[in-house]
Write a protein that holds these residues in place. Structure first.
Motif, mmCIF file in Angstrom:
data_model
loop_
_atom_site.group_PDB
_atom_site.id
_atom_site.type_symbol
_atom_site.label_atom_id
_atom_site.label_comp_id
_atom_site.label_asym_id
_atom_site.label_seq_id
_atom_site.Cartn_x
_atom_site.Cartn_y
_atom_site.Cartn_z
ATOM 1 N N ILE A 35 0.834 -1.198 0.000
ATOM 2 C CA ILE A 35 0.000 0.000 0.000
ATOM 3 C C ILE A 35 0.870 1.249 0.000
ATOM 4 O O ILE A 35 0.635 2.193 -0.765
ATOM 5 N N SER A 36 1.898 1.259 0.834
ATOM 6 C CA SER A 36 2.797 2.413 0.903
ATOM 7 C C SER A 36 3.527 2.635 -0.425
ATOM 8 O O SER A 36 3.686 3.776 -0.866
ATOM 9 N N ALA A 37 3.962 1.553 -1.053
ATOM 10 C CA ALA A 37 4.651 1.677 -2.341
ATOM 11 C C ALA A 37 3.701 2.185 -3.424
ATOM 12 O O ALA A 37 4.103 2.985 -4.279
ATOM 13 N N GLU A 38 2.439 1.747 -3.387
ATOM 14 C CA GLU A 38 1.465 2.242 -4.355
ATOM 15 C C GLU A 38 1.204 3.732 -4.159
ATOM 16 O O GLU A 38 1.081 4.484 -5.129
ATOM 17 N N VAL A 39 1.130 4.165 -2.906
ATOM 18 C CA VAL A 39 0.918 5.588 -2.614
ATOM 19 C C VAL A 39 2.113 6.404 -3.090
ATOM 20 O O VAL A 39 1.956 7.483 -3.676
ATOM 21 N N GLU A 40 3.320 5.888 -2.873
ATOM 22 C CA GLU A 40 4.517 6.596 -3.322
ATOM 23 C C GLU A 40 4.531 6.747 -4.846
ATOM 24 O O GLU A 40 4.820 7.828 -5.371
ATOM 25 N N LEU A 41 4.195 5.673 -5.558
ATOM 26 C CA LEU A 41 4.145 5.741 -7.018
ATOM 27 C C LEU A 41 3.068 6.724 -7.474
ATOM 28 O O LEU A 41 3.287 7.503 -8.409
ATOM 29 N N LEU A 42 1.941 6.732 -6.817
ATOM 30 C CA LEU A 42 0.882 7.683 -7.155
ATOM 31 C C LEU A 42 1.348 9.117 -6.932
ATOM 32 O O LEU A 42 1.073 10.007 -7.741
ATOM 33 N N ASP A 43 2.064 9.364 -5.836
ATOM 34 C CA ASP A 43 2.604 10.696 -5.576
ATOM 35 C C ASP A 43 3.544 11.150 -6.700
ATOM 36 O O ASP A 43 3.499 12.302 -7.132
ATOM 37 N N VAL A 44 4.388 10.239 -7.157
ATOM 38 C CA VAL A 44 5.312 10.575 -8.244
ATOM 39 C C VAL A 44 4.535 10.892 -9.517
ATOM 40 O O VAL A 44 4.818 11.887 -10.202
ATOM 41 N N ARG A 45 3.550 10.072 -9.830
ATOM 42 C CA ARG A 45 2.758 10.318 -11.040
ATOM 43 C C ARG A 45 2.027 11.651 -10.979
ATOM 44 O O ARG A 45 1.954 12.375 -11.976
ATOM 45 N N ILE A 46 1.482 11.975 -9.826
ATOM 46 C CA ILE A 46 0.789 13.260 -9.670
ATOM 47 C C ILE A 46 1.764 14.413 -9.851
ATOM 48 O O ILE A 46 1.455 15.410 -10.506
ATOM 49 N N ALA A 47 2.955 14.276 -9.276
ATOM 50 C CA ALA A 47 3.951 15.339 -9.385
ATOM 51 C C ALA A 47 4.389 15.563 -10.829
ATOM 52 O O ALA A 47 4.737 16.685 -11.210
ATOM 53 N N LEU A 48 4.355 14.510 -11.639
ATOM 54 C CA LEU A 48 4.826 14.615 -13.022
ATOM 55 C C LEU A 48 3.721 14.970 -14.011
ATOM 56 O O LEU A 48 3.995 15.107 -15.203
#
Length: 87
Positions: A35-48
């Protein structure tokens, strides 16, 4: 004034406490790295989303994808498999 109520049975039975059981909390705890890794990937995608990625952004994205894949692999290895698969 008329009261509007459901005329059918609930699909999900109503729980008195509405709290997750100990087994559900344990399952969430076991899956928390994924779950934490999915949230981190989502954060990166949002930032980009609103800018052109530079080299550091691309590294951050790849690192987040690799962390997610590692977490999923670790979770899959640690989780006992049910014979016959899930229905």
């Amino acid at each position: 004034m008329k009261s509007i109520v459901a005329l059918q049975e609930r699909v999900t039975p109503w729980s008195d406490g509405l709290e997750p059981s100990a087994a559900e909390l344990d399952a969430i705890e076991e899956e928390m790295p994924v779950i934490s890794a999915e949230v981190e990937l989502l954060d990166v995608r949002i930032a980009l989303m609103d800018r052109v990625p530079n080299e550091l952004d691309e590294r951050r994205f790849r690192r987040a994808v690799h962390r997610l894949l590692d977490a999923r692999r670790t979770f899959a290895v640690a989780t006992p498999q049910v014979p016959g698969g899930a229905a």
